[in-house]
Design an enzyme around this catalytic site. Structure first.
Site, PDB file in Angstrom:
ATOM      1  N   LYS A 169       0.852  -1.187   0.000  1.00  0.00           N
ATOM      2  CA  LYS A 169       0.000   0.000   0.000  1.00  0.00           C
ATOM      3  C   LYS A 169       0.891   1.242   0.000  1.00  0.00           C
ATOM      4  O   LYS A 169       1.380   1.685   1.027  1.00  0.00           O
ATOM      5  CB  LYS A 169      -0.899   0.044   1.235  1.00  0.00           C
ATOM      6  N   GLU A 244      10.758   1.675   9.502  1.00  0.00           N
ATOM      7  CA  GLU A 244      11.730   2.717   9.128  1.00  0.00           C
ATOM      8  C   GLU A 244      11.028   4.043   9.358  1.00  0.00           C
ATOM      9  O   GLU A 244      10.132   4.419   8.600  1.00  0.00           O
ATOM     10  CB  GLU A 244      12.122   2.576   7.656  1.00  0.00           C
ATOM     11  N   CYS A 278      13.825  11.544   5.710  1.00  0.00           N
ATOM     12  CA  CYS A 278      13.997  11.070   7.085  1.00  0.00           C
ATOM     13  C   CYS A 278      15.462  11.157   7.506  1.00  0.00           C
ATOM     14  O   CYS A 278      15.765  11.280   8.677  1.00  0.00           O
ATOM     15  CB  CYS A 278      13.507   9.635   7.174  1.00  0.00           C
ATOM     16  N   GLU A 378      10.886  16.290  14.158  1.00  0.00           N
ATOM     17  CA  GLU A 378      11.164  16.221  12.730  1.00  0.00           C
ATOM     18  C   GLU A 378      10.265  17.235  12.007  1.00  0.00           C
ATOM     19  O   GLU A 378       9.047  17.174  12.117  1.00  0.00           O
ATOM     20  CB  GLU A 378      10.857  14.800  12.250  1.00  0.00           C
TER      21      GLU A 378
HETATM   22  P1  NAD Z   1       2.794   8.517   7.401  1.00  0.00           P
HETATM   23  O1  NAD Z   1       3.265   7.744   8.585  1.00  0.00           O
HETATM   24  O2  NAD Z   1       1.692   9.466   7.577  1.00  0.00           O
HETATM   25  O3  NAD Z   1       2.295   7.512   6.252  1.00  0.00           O
HETATM   26  C1  NAD Z   1       3.120   6.480   5.759  1.00  0.00           C
HETATM   27  C2  NAD Z   1       2.238   5.393   5.166  1.00  0.00           C
HETATM   28  O4  NAD Z   1       1.454   4.828   6.224  1.00  0.00           O
HETATM   29  C3  NAD Z   1       1.231   5.911   4.133  1.00  0.00           C
HETATM   30  O5  NAD Z   1       1.094   4.955   3.121  1.00  0.00           O
HETATM   31  C4  NAD Z   1      -0.045   6.032   4.949  1.00  0.00           C
HETATM   32  O6  NAD Z   1      -1.208   5.957   4.169  1.00  0.00           O
HETATM   33  C5  NAD Z   1       0.083   4.840   5.870  1.00  0.00           C
HETATM   34  N1  NAD Z   1      -0.705   4.910   7.097  1.00  0.00           N
HETATM   35  C6  NAD Z   1      -1.168   6.013   7.736  1.00  0.00           C
HETATM   36  N2  NAD Z   1      -1.899   5.652   8.818  1.00  0.00           N
HETATM   37  C7  NAD Z   1      -1.888   4.290   8.863  1.00  0.00           C
HETATM   38  C8  NAD Z   1      -2.463   3.331   9.754  1.00  0.00           C
HETATM   39  N3  NAD Z   1      -3.186   3.682  10.806  1.00  0.00           N
HETATM   40  N4  NAD Z   1      -2.257   2.025   9.503  1.00  0.00           N
HETATM   41  C9  NAD Z   1      -1.496   1.632   8.452  1.00  0.00           C
HETATM   42  N5  NAD Z   1      -0.944   2.495   7.566  1.00  0.00           N
HETATM   43  C10 NAD Z   1      -1.127   3.812   7.774  1.00  0.00           C
HETATM   44  O7  NAD Z   1       4.090   9.179   6.806  1.00  0.00           O
HETATM   45  P2  NAD Z   1       4.182  10.130   5.538  1.00  0.00           P
HETATM   46  O8  NAD Z   1       3.604  11.436   5.953  1.00  0.00           O
HETATM   47  O9  NAD Z   1       3.631   9.450   4.337  1.00  0.00           O
HETATM   48  O10 NAD Z   1       5.772  10.232   5.351  1.00  0.00           O
HETATM   49  C11 NAD Z   1       6.572  11.072   6.115  1.00  0.00           C
HETATM   50  C12 NAD Z   1       7.196  10.349   7.285  1.00  0.00           C
HETATM   51  O11 NAD Z   1       7.880   9.193   6.828  1.00  0.00           O
HETATM   52  C13 NAD Z   1       8.234  11.158   8.006  1.00  0.00           C
HETATM   53  O12 NAD Z   1       8.068  11.072   9.399  1.00  0.00           O
HETATM   54  C14 NAD Z   1       9.549  10.523   7.610  1.00  0.00           C
HETATM   55  O13 NAD Z   1      10.590  10.658   8.515  1.00  0.00           O
HETATM   56  C15 NAD Z   1       9.162   9.126   7.435  1.00  0.00           C
HETATM   57  N6  NAD Z   1      10.100   8.453   6.520  1.00  0.00           N
HETATM   58  C16 NAD Z   1      10.977   7.545   7.049  1.00  0.00           C
HETATM   59  C17 NAD Z   1      11.903   6.938   6.224  1.00  0.00           C
HETATM   60  C18 NAD Z   1      12.883   5.914   6.748  1.00  0.00           C
HETATM   61  O14 NAD Z   1      13.343   5.110   5.962  1.00  0.00           O
HETATM   62  N7  NAD Z   1      13.232   5.910   8.015  1.00  0.00           N
HETATM   63  C19 NAD Z   1      11.940   7.254   4.878  1.00  0.00           C
HETATM   64  C20 NAD Z   1      11.042   8.199   4.389  1.00  0.00           C
HETATM   65  C21 NAD Z   1      10.119   8.772   5.235  1.00  0.00           C
END
Ligand code: NAD
Length: 472
Positions: A169, A244, A278, A378
């Protein structure tokens, strides 16, 4: 306007059962450029069922067969690198340079997995036992919007290399990029059900993947807050989890650093991917003795940096992905000012002439202390915090005084000294003097930056269970 109405389930692009739609907005000018139909629990369950059925035979494939599938995937994605880059620029606002590199990396991740597959010890002995590593089952892959196809591909590649089938997803904000990825997966000609992709919201499709008893493992990249909720919900069926998550990476400039190199490095690490990374090095730790020099060089370098249309090949900083994220970044800039940090460059509001999009001014704060909100949380935008220090020990203590531990950076003229400092930093990766994009090396965080490691042989092992068999 482009519409995305399908998911990729059981080897076919199928119309969504879910009917809710979401507009896709181009961040460069806030125009609606597409609409995605979001999947529901029914779509997700069909995808899990397809993956479950495919697992029976796919989990028994040989390393050579899986290597061949990974090669096919590489070829399917490699022919669409330019398309993938263009759609990332358009839908997400990634700079052309970053988007091209990201699309290339996405394709390459299949070759990387193929290469590392031969290094996995699928069978060995332990005393009288034969120890085998077996694919854990159906893997649920949940990814964010900031390098969508690259995250999708690196997770799919590792899972397939291990012999798992997947339900992925991607972020609902990346639906046009997902559409292209689905076309590539389809073109690769894998057996039906091995790769399934469902567009949809996290709290609907993501939540179903997390609780579905037929999913054995979750690999999630995203925010720490959602990662924690996934881990909580996954305990009901004791899924294995790889998380991650976020970061607040320190960059220690040591007092012997060559600032003509350290400052450009600090800016490229700090503003990586429009600041939406990130691994961005957003806490810049500068020795007091060199603070004035660093301030002057940073100002000069940012003035020379091109902010604007991400499609221009020389643009360094494009827009922020959505209005919500834009407002979030702006609120952190206000918070920094309220808490007493001083603006060296940038500040609130869009850069002149770029008001039509979600553009944030590249912003650098000085006089930041490590207890301020802007140093702890962040921000996910082009906002850099300069924190000064007196001694190396103090710099290391500040670097480690964080809930996160994903990545860190050290600038020095003495690599041995840099390595000694790196050894004392609590982070999954430490980069000395330069950015190293090494897909064979493990990637992942200490502390609240996550659990587990991706990439290389480490990433494949995360999809394997260990089994001991006894008897002559
Ligand atoms: P997010 O956590 O809002 O969403 C990430 C994914 O999770 C999306 O596909 C979203 O639809 C899904 N999601 C949201 N709520 C959910 C739930 N309750 N159950 C299951 N899935 C759910 O993050 P974002 O806003 O898309 O991305 C930004 C964040 O991602 C930042 O905090 C960044 O640091 C992190 N990030 C981490 C890495 C890493 O490798 N460590 C890499 C890139 C981004």
């Amino acid at each position: 306007m482009k519409t995305v109405t399908t998911h990729y389930i059981n080897g076919k692009l199928v119309e969504s059962h879910g009917k809710e739609t979401l507009d896709l907005v181009r961040p460069t000018d806030k125009q609606v450029i597409g609409r995605v139909t979001l999947g529901d629990e029914d779509d997700t369950r069909r995808a899990v069922q397809a993956a479950k059925e495919a697992f029976t035979s796919f989990s028994k494939t040989t390393v050579e067969q899986r290597g061949q599938y990974l090669q096919q995937l590489y070829e399917a994605f490699a022919t669409r690198i330019n398309d993938n880059a263009a759609i990332m620029v358009e839908e997400y606002g990634g700079s052309y340079q970053f988007s091209k590199a990201s699309a290339t990396r996405a394709a390459q991740s299949f070759l990387q997995a193929k290469k590392h597959l031969s290094e996995v010890p699928f069978q060995k002995t332990a005393g009288t036992a034969t120890v085998s590593l077996e694919p854990v089952g159906v893997a649920g892959l949940i990814t964010p919007w900031n390098a969508s196809t690259s995250f999708v591909c690196s997770k799919v590649a590792a899972a397939l290399a291990a012999g798992c089938t997947v339900v992925c997803k991607p972020s609902e904000l990346s639906a046009m990029q997902t559409q292209l990825a689905m076309e590539c997966f389809d073109a690769a000609g894998l057996p039906p059900g091995v790769v399934n992709i469902v567009n949809g919201r996290g709290d609907v499709v993501g939540a179903e993947i997390t609780r579905n008893p037929d999913v054995a493992k979750i690999s999630f990249t995203g925010s720490t807050v959602v990662g924690k909720s996934i881990m909580r919900d996954a305990t009901a069926t004791l899924k294995r989890v790889t998380l991650e998550l976020g970061g607040k990476s320190p960059h220690i400039i040591l007092d012997d650093a060559d600032l003509s190199k350290a400052v450009p490095f600090a800016l490229s690490a700090g503003f990586l991917n429009n600041g939406q990374a990130c691994i961005a090095g957003t806490r810049l730790l500068v020795p007091e003795s060199r603070l004035d020099e660093v301030k002057r060089l940073i100002k000069e370098a940012i003035q020379a940096m091109k902010v604007g249309n991400p499609a221009d090949p020389d643009t360094v900083l494009g827009p922020i992905v959505t209005e919500k994220q834009y407002n979030r970044v702006e609120s952190y800039i206000r918070k920094g000012i309220e808490e007493g940090a001083e603006i060296l460059f940038g500040g609130e509001g869009a850069p002149q002439g770029l008001e039509a999009g979600y553009f944030v001014m590249p912003t650098v704060f000085v006089n930041v202390t490590n207890d301020m909100t802007i140093a702890r949380e962040e921000i996910f935008g082009p906002v850099l915090c300069i924190i000064s220090y007196k001694t190396e020990a103090e710099a290391i203590a500040i670097a480690n005084d964080s809930a996160y531990g994903l990545q860190a950076y050290v600038s020095t003229s003495d690599t041995d000294r840099g390595k000694k400092v790196a050894n004392q930093i609590v982070a999954g990766r430490v980069m000395i003097n330069s950015f190293y994009d090494e897909p064979s090396a493990p990637f992942g965080g200490f502390k609240q930056s996550g659990i587990g490691r991706e990439f290389g042989v480490y990433g494949i092992q995360a999809y394997l269970e260990t089994k001991a068999t006894f008897g002559d």
